[in-house]
Design a protein around this motif. Structure first.
Motif: not given
Length: 117
Positions: A2-5, A34-36, A48-49
Motif C-alpha cells: 500500500g501507499k498514500l499519495t 504530524p508525520v511529514q 514520492g509516496p
C-alpha cells in the motif's frame, strides 16, 4: 504494498499547485501526530509516496493544504482572513495494502476531493 499519495490542481489558474505546502498528520484517539511536511513539486505532487509499505497503517489521517499561502504566493489578492486558509481533508485507511490517492481541486473559494487511483 500500500501507499498514500496526493495531487493538487489549482482550478483558478488551470494548473498544478506547484509549491503548495502540505502537512500529513496521523489522527489517533486523543491526539494527532504530524508525520511529514512537504512542498508539492512542479506537477502539484509530492516527490514520492507520503507513506508506503509498513509506514501506511490502518487508521485516520489528515492532509492539511496551505491554500491561502499558495494563492497569495501567486499574487492573488485575498481578504484577511481568507475564505479558505488551510484545507484539512480527514480520511480513513481501512486496508493498508491498497493505494490511497487523495487529490484536491482548489480555488481561493472552493475545493473538492475524492479517493483517486
Amino acid at each position: 504494498m500500500g501507499k498514500l499519495t496526493t495531487h493538487v490542481l489549482d482550478t483558478m489558474n488551470g494548473c498544478a499547485a506547484a509549491g503548495m505546502a502540505v502537512t500529513l498528520v496521523r489522527v489517533g484517539n486523543a491526539q494527532a501526530s504530524p508525520v511529514q511536511a512537504l512542498q508539492l513539486n512542479a506537477d502539484g505532487r509530492a516527490d514520492g509516496p507520503l507513506l508506503e509499505g509498513d509506514g501506511l497503517q490502518v487508521g485516520r489521517y489528515r492532509l492539511v493544504f496551505a491554500v491561502a499561502a499558495y494563492f497569495r504566493s501567486r499574487g492573488v489578492p485575498l481578504p484577511e482572513p481568507a475564505f479558505l486558509d488551510e484545507v484539512a481533508v480527514e480520511f480513513g485507511v481501512a486496508d493498508a495494502a491498497q493505494h490511497y490517492h487523495v487529490p484536491l481541486l482548489v480555488s481561493p473559494w472552493a475545493y473538492s476531493t475524492y479517493r483517486g487511483s
